[in-house]
Scaffold this active site. Structure first.
Site, PDB file in Angstrom:
ATOM      1  CD  GLU A   1      -3.134   0.024  -0.226  1.00 20.95           C
ATOM      2  OE1 GLU A   1      -2.953   0.618  -0.581  1.00 20.95           O
ATOM      3  OE2 GLU A   1      -4.324  -1.861  -0.429  1.00 20.95           O
TER       4      GLU A   1
ATOM      5  CB  CYS B   1      -1.159   7.279   1.267  1.00 22.21           C
ATOM      6  SG  CYS B   1      -3.217   6.816   1.866  1.00 22.21           S
TER       7      CYS B   1
END
Ligand code: NAD
Length: 431
Positions: free
Chosen positions: A231, A265
């Protein structure tokens, strides 16, 4: 005397190294010995574990979680509630609801050539898994993969980030209050500890963090043929075209760029705005920031800090680089070394080679560029790495479809930012 001291420091470092190496080896072997039993746990047993975790997060450790997050980088309790606690509880609820079905064997047809046989797919846990998590949502990004790993019947080693020491220490405390270390164990530490963990032949590694570190993890995993989930981060663009509701776009972008002080993010990394509405958009963005944090965001108790000196210096350097290249600071640009403070900032007229265009920003600085035709942002986005998220603010169906069909991103949201993360029915990820 000097040499004596240096020797003492070196000896203590060697001792510490040996300690964590032994500790990691011991836990890994312990879990290797128990994972086959864990794999046989029933739906009820796994659900009970998730429920215990839920009580720990929602009740037992609620206040300690707030305190740790505040101590680490002044995260406001309301933000902790929304961005740390809520996603964990929502994942526990979603997983508990579906787990019985996920665990069930799936009977599949058998071809006539194998007459007399029956066939089924049996879902098995991976075994012993390693979770390496980042600091920006220390609880959320440690416990979310943990929920899935426990539900699947794995043994887990969890390595939270060294950049949020209060949160990591508490994660260890929570886990050890709920699980035997033969089932779930937390190893605190940074690069040396993670480097040693990565020498072990885990059955799966779930890594959340920077793309550069993802490459290190994948390379180490390859040596043991360990599967990985990565991720990662990157630059997530937002397009605001001339048909957009400018007030709504500015409000939503300001919110998602300010959450966690932009250290997210899927935060909008930069804005591509139609030239005809640029000034209107910047004015609306400034007004929104002012409504959220007042004239002096440094004095607001809901404005986070940059997590540490290294990241603060990185962002300050991006700003200095922008200034040296003659960029215009339309909002903020204020920094304070004493408490790693960077004000909400808007930068325009930015040179193409500026660091702000090259690197993932991961902070409250928003560079804005303009376009005349929709193919300009499309070409620009396609010329870079595939973004984790892409946002378009528009009321023009053709433009929306054009962007949707001609770009690639991990997730795309129309007329909002970052909200896809909150829907457990949607997949989340990048490449
Ligand atoms: P990071 O990659 O620096 O650290 C993540 C983890 O890797 C930490 O536990 C750290 O101890 C470990 N690590 C760091 N250097 C290492 C090395 N050389 N060898 C082995 N392990 C090492 O990331 P970060 O600064 O904690 O988080 C920010 C990054 O994470 C950003 O790029 C952000 O976009 C990304 N991120 C992605 C998601 C997502 O869901 N895709 C979520 C949050 C953050």
């Amino acid at each position: 005397m000097e040499i004596d001291n240096i020797q003492k420091v070196q000896e203590s470092k060697v001792k510490n190294n040996q300690q964590f190496i032994q500790e990691i080896n011991r836990i890994f072997e312990l879990q290797k010995g128990t994972h086959l039993q864990l794999a046989q746990t029933t739906y009820q047993e796994r659900r009970a574990k998730l429920m215990r975790l839920q009580v720990a997060i929602l009740e037992t450790f609620k206040e300690e979680i707030n305190e740790a997050a505040y101590k680490d980088f002044r995260k406001h309790p309301m933000e902790v509630q929304v961005s740390e606690i809520f996603p964990i509880i929502s994942a526990i609820k979603y997983t508990s609801k579906h787990l019985r079905r996920w665990m069930r064997d799936q009977v599949v047809p058998t071809p006539i050539s194998s007459f007399g046989f029956s066939s089924r797919i049996k879902y098995e846990p991976k075994g012993v898994v390693l979770i390496i998590s980042p600091w920006n949502f220390a609880f959320n990004l440690s416990f979310l993969p943990l929920v899935s790993a426990i539900a699947a019947g794995n043994a887990v080693v969890l390595k939270p980030s060294e950049n949020t020491p209060h949160s990591s220490k508490l994660i260890r405390k929570i886990v050890s209050s709920l699980f035997d270390e033969s089932e779930v164990a937390v190893i605190e530490g940074g690069v040396p500890e993670t480097t040693h963990l990565l020498t072990k032949a885990f059955n799966h590694i779930f890594f959340t963090g920077a793309p550069s570190i993802g490459k290190i993890v994948m390379k180490a995993a390859a040596k043991n043929l360990t599967s990985v989930s990565l991720e990662l981060g990157g630059k997530s663009p937002s397009i605001v075209d001339q048909s957009a509701d400018v007030e709504a776009a500015a409000t939503r972008i300001a919110w998602s760029k300010s959450l966690n002080n932009g250290q997210v993010c899927i935060a909008p990394d930069y804005i591509y705005v139609h030239h005809s509405i640029k000034d209107k958009f910047i004015a609306a963005y400034k007004e929104r920031i002012n409504k959220m944090y007042g004239d002096n965001p440094q004095a607001s108790d809901s404005y986070n800090r940059i997590v540490n000196r290294r990241h603060f210096e990185r962002l300050k350097n991006y700003l200095e680089d922008a200034r040296e290249r003659g960029a215009q600071i339309d909002l903020g640009g204020v920094t304070n070394d004493e408490d790693n403070y960077i004000s909400p900032t808007v930068v325009t007229e930015l040179d193409e080679s500026a660091l702000l265009w090259q690197e993932e920003i991961f902070g409250p600085i928003l560079p804005i560029r303009t376009f005349s035709k929709i193919n300009e942002p499309i070409e620009y986005i396609n010329s870079g790495e595939k973004p984790l998220a892409l946002y378009i603010y528009s009321r023009n169906k053709k433009n929306i479809q054009n962007v949707e069909n001609n770009t690639r991103a991990g997730g795309m949201v129309i007329n909002y930012s970052a909200t896809h993360y909150a829907n457990p029915n949607l997949p989340f990820g990048g490449s």
